[in-house]
Design a protein around this motif. Structure first.
Motif, PDB file in Angstrom:
ATOM      1  N   TRP A  59       0.816  -1.218   0.000  1.00 18.52           N
ATOM      2  CA  TRP A  59       0.000   0.000   0.000  1.00 18.52           C
ATOM      3  C   TRP A  59       0.844   1.260   0.000  1.00 18.52           C
ATOM      4  CZ3 TRP A  59      -4.730  -0.554  -1.476  1.00 18.52           C
ATOM      5  CH2 TRP A  59      -5.386  -1.764  -1.236  1.00 18.52           C
ATOM      6  N   PHE A  63       0.325   4.314  -2.490  1.00 16.88           N
ATOM      7  CA  PHE A  63       0.005   5.632  -1.953  1.00 16.88           C
ATOM      8  C   PHE A  63       1.033   6.689  -2.353  1.00 16.88           C
ATOM      9  CE2 PHE A  63      -0.054   8.846   1.425  1.00 16.88           C
ATOM     10  CZ  PHE A  63      -1.373   9.240   1.339  1.00 16.88           C
ATOM     11  N   PHE A  67      -0.599   7.476  -6.436  1.00 15.81           N
ATOM     12  CA  PHE A  67      -1.498   8.612  -6.241  1.00 15.81           C
ATOM     13  C   PHE A  67      -0.924   9.927  -6.779  1.00 15.81           C
ATOM     14  CE2 PHE A  67      -4.066   6.496  -2.633  1.00 15.81           C
ATOM     15  CZ  PHE A  67      -4.863   5.874  -3.572  1.00 15.81           C
TER      16      PHE A  67
END
Length: 116
Positions: A59, A63, A67
């Motif tokens: 993750w 992230f 993103f």
């Protein structure tokens, strides 16, 4: 794959010109490069199938890398989001490359945790 994406790009451009609406067609035009990045990440994922262990998703990689790349791809849809340097905002190629990289990073975020 690139030929198919090119045909869809032309379709989205024509639809935008016919409807005088850039929102859904420009958005889809950039988003369509995500599957190309996923396609480029498949060989690495297939190598991981042979390994032993439990599947997990990184993750932090999604992230902190994906993103921001998605933000670069779609910042022109977000009001008041223009602290982007000019060299990123001037080219449409930057948006496409960011979406390809996002798909690739997404596929490489799926990992197998060694159990031993």
């Amino acid at each position: 794959m690139q030929v198919m994406i090119g045909k869809f790009q032309l379709f989205f451009k024509n639809m935008g010109m016919e409807t005088y609406s850039l929102y859904p067609w420009s958005f889809l035009s950039v988003l369509f490069y995500f599957p190309l990045g996923v396609y480029l990440g498949i060989p690495e994922l297939l190598k991981k199938f042979r390994e032993n262990g439990k599947w997990k998703i990184n993750w932090l990689k999604i992230f902190f890398i994906s993103f921001p790349l998605i933000y670069i791809s779609f910042f022109w849809f977000i009001p008041f989001s223009y602290p982007i340097p000019n060299f990123l905002a001037d080219t449409n190629t930057t948006f496409k490359l960011a979406m390809i990289a996002t798909g690739f990073i997404f596929m490489n975020s799926i990992e197998k945790e060694n159990s031993g």
